[in-house]
Write a protein that holds these residues in place. Structure first.
Motif, PDB file in Angstrom:
ATOM      1  N   GLY A  16       0.781  -1.226   0.000  1.00 23.64           N
ATOM      2  CA  GLY A  16       0.000   0.000   0.000  1.00 23.64           C
ATOM      3  C   GLY A  16       0.815   1.279   0.000  1.00 23.64           C
ATOM      4  N   LYS A  17       2.125   1.153   0.009  1.00 27.04           N
ATOM      5  CA  LYS A  17       2.997   2.331   0.017  1.00 27.04           C
ATOM      6  C   LYS A  17       3.608   2.521  -1.373  1.00 27.04           C
ATOM      7  CE  LYS A  17       4.132   1.653   4.904  1.00 27.04           C
ATOM      8  NZ  LYS A  17       5.224   1.370   5.895  1.00 27.04           N
ATOM      9  N   ILE A  18       3.483   3.730  -1.905  1.00 25.31           N
ATOM     10  CA  ILE A  18       3.967   4.047  -3.251  1.00 25.31           C
ATOM     11  C   ILE A  18       5.431   4.489  -3.170  1.00 25.31           C
ATOM     12  CG2 ILE A  18       3.684   5.588  -5.233  1.00 25.31           C
ATOM     13  CD1 ILE A  18       0.700   5.766  -4.452  1.00 25.31           C
ATOM     14  N   TYR A  19       6.260   3.873  -4.006  1.00 22.59           N
ATOM     15  CA  TYR A  19       7.686   4.208  -4.014  1.00 22.59           C
ATOM     16  C   TYR A  19       8.183   4.720  -5.365  1.00 22.59           C
ATOM     17  CZ  TYR A  19       7.944   1.870   0.504  1.00 22.59           C
ATOM     18  OH  TYR A  19       7.757   1.507   1.821  1.00 22.59           O
ATOM     19  N   ALA A  20       7.295   4.854  -6.330  1.00 31.79           N
ATOM     20  CA  ALA A  20       7.732   5.331  -7.646  1.00 31.79           C
ATOM     21  C   ALA A  20       6.549   5.908  -8.405  1.00 31.79           C
ATOM     22  CB  ALA A  20       8.369   4.199  -8.440  1.00 31.79           C
ATOM     23  N   ILE A  21       6.853   6.757  -9.376  1.00 32.89           N
ATOM     24  CA  ILE A  21       5.846   7.350 -10.252  1.00 32.89           C
ATOM     25  C   ILE A  21       6.043   6.758 -11.645  1.00 32.89           C
ATOM     26  CG2 ILE A  21       4.961   9.490 -11.253  1.00 32.89           C
ATOM     27  CD1 ILE A  21       6.131  10.938  -8.775  1.00 32.89           C
ATOM     28  N   PRO A  22       5.002   6.154 -12.200  1.00 29.87           N
ATOM     29  CA  PRO A  22       5.174   5.444 -13.465  1.00 29.87           C
ATOM     30  C   PRO A  22       5.167   6.346 -14.698  1.00 29.87           C
ATOM     31  CG  PRO A  22       2.921   5.241 -12.721  1.00 29.87           C
ATOM     32  CD  PRO A  22       3.657   5.975 -11.635  1.00 29.87           C
ATOM     33  N   LYS A  23       5.877   5.888 -15.709  1.00 34.97           N
ATOM     34  CA  LYS A  23       5.731   6.392 -17.073  1.00 34.97           C
ATOM     35  C   LYS A  23       4.849   5.386 -17.789  1.00 34.97           C
ATOM     36  CE  LYS A  23       8.146   7.112 -21.446  1.00 34.97           C
ATOM     37  NZ  LYS A  23       9.369   7.618 -22.091  1.00 34.97           N
ATOM     38  N   LEU A  24       3.733   5.844 -18.329  1.00 30.21           N
ATOM     39  CA  LEU A  24       2.798   4.943 -18.975  1.00 30.21           C
ATOM     40  C   LEU A  24       3.168   4.706 -20.436  1.00 30.21           C
ATOM     41  CD1 LEU A  24      -0.627   6.259 -17.617  1.00 30.21           C
ATOM     42  CD2 LEU A  24       0.833   4.458 -16.686  1.00 30.21           C
ATOM     43  N   LEU A  25       2.811   3.533 -20.915  1.00 28.64           N
ATOM     44  CA  LEU A  25       2.892   3.294 -22.346  1.00 28.64           C
ATOM     45  C   LEU A  25       1.814   4.121 -23.026  1.00 28.64           C
ATOM     46  CD1 LEU A  25       3.251  -0.605 -22.462  1.00 28.64           C
ATOM     47  CD2 LEU A  25       5.060   1.073 -22.779  1.00 28.64           C
ATOM     48  N   THR A  26       2.130   4.700 -24.160  1.00 29.29           N
ATOM     49  CA  THR A  26       1.139   5.447 -24.931  1.00 29.29           C
ATOM     50  C   THR A  26       1.251   5.048 -26.393  1.00 29.29           C
ATOM     51  OG1 THR A  26       2.757   7.252 -24.806  1.00 29.29           O
ATOM     52  CG2 THR A  26       0.760   7.528 -23.548  1.00 29.29           C
ATOM     53  N   PRO A  27       0.208   4.405 -26.927  1.00 26.49           N
ATOM     54  CA  PRO A  27      -1.033   3.980 -26.300  1.00 26.49           C
ATOM     55  C   PRO A  27      -0.765   2.959 -25.184  1.00 26.49           C
ATOM     56  CG  PRO A  27      -1.204   3.830 -28.701  1.00 26.49           C
ATOM     57  CD  PRO A  27       0.238   4.042 -28.366  1.00 26.49           C
ATOM     58  N   LEU A  28      -1.742   2.806 -24.295  1.00 25.74           N
ATOM     59  CA  LEU A  28      -1.534   1.951 -23.142  1.00 25.74           C
ATOM     60  C   LEU A  28      -1.335   0.486 -23.520  1.00 25.74           C
ATOM     61  CD1 LEU A  28      -4.065   3.405 -20.554  1.00 25.74           C
ATOM     62  CD2 LEU A  28      -1.614   3.807 -20.703  1.00 25.74           C
ATOM     63  N   ASN A  29      -1.937   0.052 -24.608  1.00 21.84           N
ATOM     64  CA  ASN A  29      -1.774  -1.327 -25.087  1.00 21.84           C
ATOM     65  C   ASN A  29      -1.295  -1.291 -26.534  1.00 21.84           C
ATOM     66  OD1 ASN A  29      -2.308  -3.473 -23.251  1.00 21.84           O
ATOM     67  ND2 ASN A  29      -4.406  -2.739 -23.079  1.00 21.84           N
ATOM     68  N   PRO A  30      -0.022  -1.067 -26.768  1.00 23.83           N
ATOM     69  CA  PRO A  30       0.444  -0.842 -28.136  1.00 23.83           C
ATOM     70  C   PRO A  30       0.733  -2.109 -28.940  1.00 23.83           C
ATOM     71  CG  PRO A  30       2.262  -0.543 -26.629  1.00 23.83           C
ATOM     72  CD  PRO A  30       1.056  -0.861 -25.780  1.00 23.83           C
ATOM     73  N   LYS A  31      -0.223  -3.027 -28.992  1.00 26.48           N
ATOM     74  CA  LYS A  31      -0.037  -4.229 -29.799  1.00 26.48           C
ATOM     75  C   LYS A  31      -0.520  -3.976 -31.224  1.00 26.48           C
ATOM     76  CE  LYS A  31      -0.068  -7.976 -26.430  1.00 26.48           C
ATOM     77  NZ  LYS A  31      -0.673  -9.253 -26.022  1.00 26.48           N
ATOM     78  N   ALA A  32       0.246  -4.454 -32.182  1.00 17.44           N
ATOM     79  CA  ALA A  32      -0.129  -4.297 -33.583  1.00 17.44           C
ATOM     80  C   ALA A  32       0.111  -5.605 -34.323  1.00 17.44           C
ATOM     81  CB  ALA A  32       0.684  -3.180 -34.231  1.00 17.44           C
ATOM     82  N   PHE A  33      -0.857  -5.997 -35.130  1.00 18.12           N
ATOM     83  CA  PHE A  33      -0.785  -7.194 -35.973  1.00 18.12           C
ATOM     84  C   PHE A  33      -0.952  -6.698 -37.410  1.00 18.12           C
ATOM     85  CE2 PHE A  33      -2.946 -11.610 -36.762  1.00 18.12           C
ATOM     86  CZ  PHE A  33      -1.792 -12.059 -37.395  1.00 18.12           C
ATOM     87  N   LEU A  34       0.128  -6.748 -38.191  1.00 16.66           N
ATOM     88  CA  LEU A  34       0.157  -6.103 -39.497  1.00 16.66           C
ATOM     89  C   LEU A  34       0.016  -7.106 -40.635  1.00 16.66           C
ATOM     90  CD1 LEU A  34       2.616  -4.615 -37.571  1.00 16.66           C
ATOM     91  CD2 LEU A  34       2.301  -2.976 -39.412  1.00 16.66           C
ATOM     92  N   ILE A  35      -0.491  -6.613 -41.768  1.00 16.43           N
ATOM     93  CA  ILE A  35      -0.665  -7.443 -42.952  1.00 16.43           C
ATOM     94  C   ILE A  35      -0.348  -6.622 -44.196  1.00 16.43           C
ATOM     95  CG2 ILE A  35      -3.123  -6.879 -43.211  1.00 16.43           C
ATOM     96  CD1 ILE A  35      -3.540  -9.801 -44.145  1.00 16.43           C
ATOM     97  N   ARG A  36       0.183  -7.300 -45.199  1.00 17.57           N
ATOM     98  CA  ARG A  36       0.371  -6.662 -46.495  1.00 17.57           C
ATOM     99  C   ARG A  36      -0.977  -6.627 -47.212  1.00 17.57           C
ATOM    100  NH1 ARG A  36       5.514  -5.956 -48.870  1.00 17.57           N
ATOM    101  NH2 ARG A  36       4.247  -5.208 -50.616  1.00 17.57           N
ATOM    102  N   LYS A  37      -1.645  -5.497 -47.108  1.00 16.58           N
ATOM    103  CA  LYS A  37      -2.968  -5.337 -47.696  1.00 16.58           C
ATOM    104  C   LYS A  37      -2.920  -5.476 -49.212  1.00 16.58           C
ATOM    105  CE  LYS A  37      -6.843  -2.072 -47.896  1.00 16.58           C
ATOM    106  NZ  LYS A  37      -7.320  -0.720 -47.493  1.00 16.58           N
ATOM    107  N   ASP A  38      -1.831  -4.985 -49.816  1.00 20.39           N
ATOM    108  CA  ASP A  38      -1.714  -5.077 -51.266  1.00 20.39           C
ATOM    109  C   ASP A  38      -1.597  -6.527 -51.725  1.00 20.39           C
ATOM    110  OD1 ASP A  38       0.723  -5.120 -49.945  1.00 20.39           O
ATOM    111  OD2 ASP A  38       1.819  -4.073 -51.522  1.00 20.39           O
ATOM    112  N   TRP A  39      -0.946  -7.393 -50.922  1.00 17.05           N
ATOM    113  CA  TRP A  39      -0.869  -8.812 -51.269  1.00 17.05           C
ATOM    114  C   TRP A  39      -2.250  -9.453 -51.174  1.00 17.05           C
ATOM    115  CZ3 TRP A  39       4.051 -11.370 -48.750  1.00 17.05           C
ATOM    116  CH2 TRP A  39       5.200 -10.739 -49.244  1.00 17.05           C
ATOM    117  N   LEU A  40      -2.979  -9.090 -50.140  1.00 17.74           N
ATOM    118  CA  LEU A  40      -4.326  -9.632 -49.957  1.00 17.74           C
ATOM    119  C   LEU A  40      -5.191  -9.305 -51.177  1.00 17.74           C
ATOM    120  CD1 LEU A  40      -5.693 -11.127 -47.535  1.00 17.74           C
ATOM    121  CD2 LEU A  40      -6.572  -8.899 -46.808  1.00 17.74           C
TER     122      LEU A  40
END
Length: 530
Positions: free
Chosen positions: A165-189
């Motif tokens: 319950g005791k805070i010992y640090a201040i966070p730096k957040l990821l931005t965007p918070l959930n930066p997952k990306a799944f990419l595709i070659r749209k031109d191939w599709l």
């Protein structure tokens, strides 16, 4: 200023890598929605040096103590808070961070603030217990209204930030918070005349067409469906349809167990083996390097791949590919057994945390500095987005002119947008993307939407790693682990998956896994299960 203290450092340092991934931006809030600065009682000059890793970023590697960006940042904050304050960074190589920090803690050569992965990082595992880090609850309550407003409660409760319950640090957040990306070659599709795949079978059909119909047009059958790396970094998209992911835990049969021993993991590995046998993934995944992954994509032999959403504009714009004509898109995930599109699981959205050493003078000023970085102060926003007025951008009235590809910004923008931005990362900010010129900002907006809809909450997101897994990294999914060894041998056909997986689970439990499960089950029962 150097701060004296006593800390115990173990002789064996364990570094466990995790990939963190949820959505938002610290610079996209409505104007004037942040709190006003809390008046500074003490107007004396204050100085802070932040020890940080360089992230492999070129500018950070050569930045000196009197760097112009430190000077500008210090001036902007001093004007904002009404007290003279100097903020500097000291960068050390990312690959050596925990090891170097350990040595420096022993030699008492640590500045006022350390930006670290966790308050219990292997470089300083007992810093909290030994009173090295300052408890921040009262200071945040008094001087951090924006911190309290903009950082979610579950982040403050996380063991990377607090203990008991005791805070010992201040966070730096990821931005965007959930930066997952799944990419595709749209031109191939489009060239293959196929619709966007959603099910496992549709992906396999797409990969077969990619393999046999030469979508890159070079006359060779050198294309693959999905690139896999040896540590499974940016390679986990095809665990999602089985609702398991290395690093995630689930409550199964009255026990909280890691997905790396979950029976469903066996089915996921069988899919990777099928793709390996059919040539849909790279045959050299066990020995491939990051450079091989990058080169295979830009040389246009890869149909789909996973990456960090924040890096998509800079890494995968059309001009980065050999043909200069590649068209990419983001995928919403792969359907699981319930028919739901899944990108996997959300992870804790902390990039790193800032701990203040106990004997630091004017610690309230540093809390105010962190609060300022989370505020909507226009000058702060412009600095961490566009750099220094007159150097990186020009301003006329309400209009800002910023060339992302100017000589200065090509070298410097990653430095001021993320390396010295302790609140987040503005590289995917709409104001930045709109001025990039070589990437469609709507693709990123779509990707953020996918992470909001198609990521499942990780039940273990606030659980500290069991001690036995900290001291025995072979029990995790990190490089050198029992799991990755079994994965490589079974996917490549050196061992039968049914026999090898069961043997691996038994060995994992024997080496301390049972102890880890007991700890995790107790934690889950106390904190999650109602």
């Amino acid at each position: 200023m150097r701060v004296n203290f006593k800390v115990l450092v173990p002789s064996v340092l364990i570094v466990v890598s995790t990939m963190l991934t949820a959505c938002g931006t610290n610079s996209g809030t409505k104007a004037n929605s942040s709190a006003a600065p809390v008046p500074t009682v003490n107007k004396d000059p204050a100085s802070f040096t932040i020890l940080n890793n360089d992230g492999g970023e070129a500018y950070a590697k050569q930045a000196k103590k009197d760097d112009i960006f430190y000077t500008e940042m210090s001036k902007l904050f001093s004007d904002y808070v009404g007290a003279p304050t100097t903020i500097n960074y000291e960068f050390i190589p990312a690959a050596e961070f925990s090891q170097q920090v350990s040595v420096r803690f022993v030699s008492k050569d640590i500045p006022e603030v350390i930006a670290t992965p966790s308050i219990s990082d292997p470089g300083h595992p007992t810093a909290v217990e030994n009173g090295v880090f300052l408890q921040l609850n009262d200071l945040i309550d008094k001087y951090g209204p924006n911190l309290k407003k903009k950082i979610p409660d579950n982040i403050w409760r996380n063991p990377r930030v607090s203990k008991d319950g005791k805070i010992y640090a201040i966070p730096k957040l990821l931005t965007p918070l959930n930066p997952k990306a799944f990419l595709i070659r749209k031109d191939w599709l489009e060239k293959l005349g196929m619709k966007q795949p959603e099910t496992v079978d549709e992906f396999l059909a797409f990969f077969e067409a990619v393999k046999t119909k030469d979508p890159n047009g070079n006359g060779k059958n050198d294309e693959i469906g999905y690139f896999v790396r040896p540590d499974l970094g940016f390679s986990m998209a095809f665990f999602a349809p089985f609702d398991v992911t290395p690093g995630v835990w689930h409550f199964e049969n009255n026990q909280f167990i890691p997905d790396i021993i979950n029976p469903r993991m066996k089915d996921a590995i069988k899919l990777y083996k099928l793709m390996y046998d059919k040539g849909y993934i790279n045959k050299d995944f066990v020995t491939s390097k990051t450079a091989d992954w990058t080169n295979a994509i830009i040389n246009e032999t890869v149909a789909t791949w996973s990456h960090d959403l924040r890096n998509v504009p800079a890494s995968w714009s059309a001009d980065k590919f050999v043909s200069k004509k590649a068209v990419i898109d983001l995928l919403p995930g792969i359907k699981n057994a319930k028919g739901q599109l899944s990108l996997g699981f959300s992870d804790l959205s902390i990039a790193k945390v800032h701990a203040i050493l106990k004997d630091t003078k004017h610690p309230e000023r540093f809390v105010q500095f962190m609060d300022w970085t989370y505020s909507d102060d226009p000058k702060k926003v412009n600095f961490f987005t566009f750099g220094i007025n007159g150097r990186n951008f020009t301003e006329s009235g309400n209009n800002i002119t910023w060339d992302a590809n100017s000589e200065a910004n090509t070298k410097e923008k990653a430095f001021f947008q993320t390396m010295i931005n302790p609140a987040g990362d503005t590289r995917t900010d709409q104001k930045v993307l709109q001025r990039m010129g070589n990437f469609d900002a709507k693709i990123l907006e779509k990707g953020v939407g996918y992470t909001e809809k198609n990521l499942t909450e990780n039940p273990a997101i606030n659980m500290d790693l069991p001690d036995v897994m900290k001291t025995s990294p072979e029990l995790t999914n990190a490089p050198g682990s029992l799991f990755l060894d079994m994965f490589a041998k079974t996917v490549t056909g050196k061992e039968d998956i049914d026999v090898a997986f069961d043997k691996y689970v038994a060995e994992w439990k024997k080496r301390g896994g049972e102890q880890a499960i007991k700890y995790a089950t107790d934690w889950y029962t106390k904190n999650v299960k109602k």
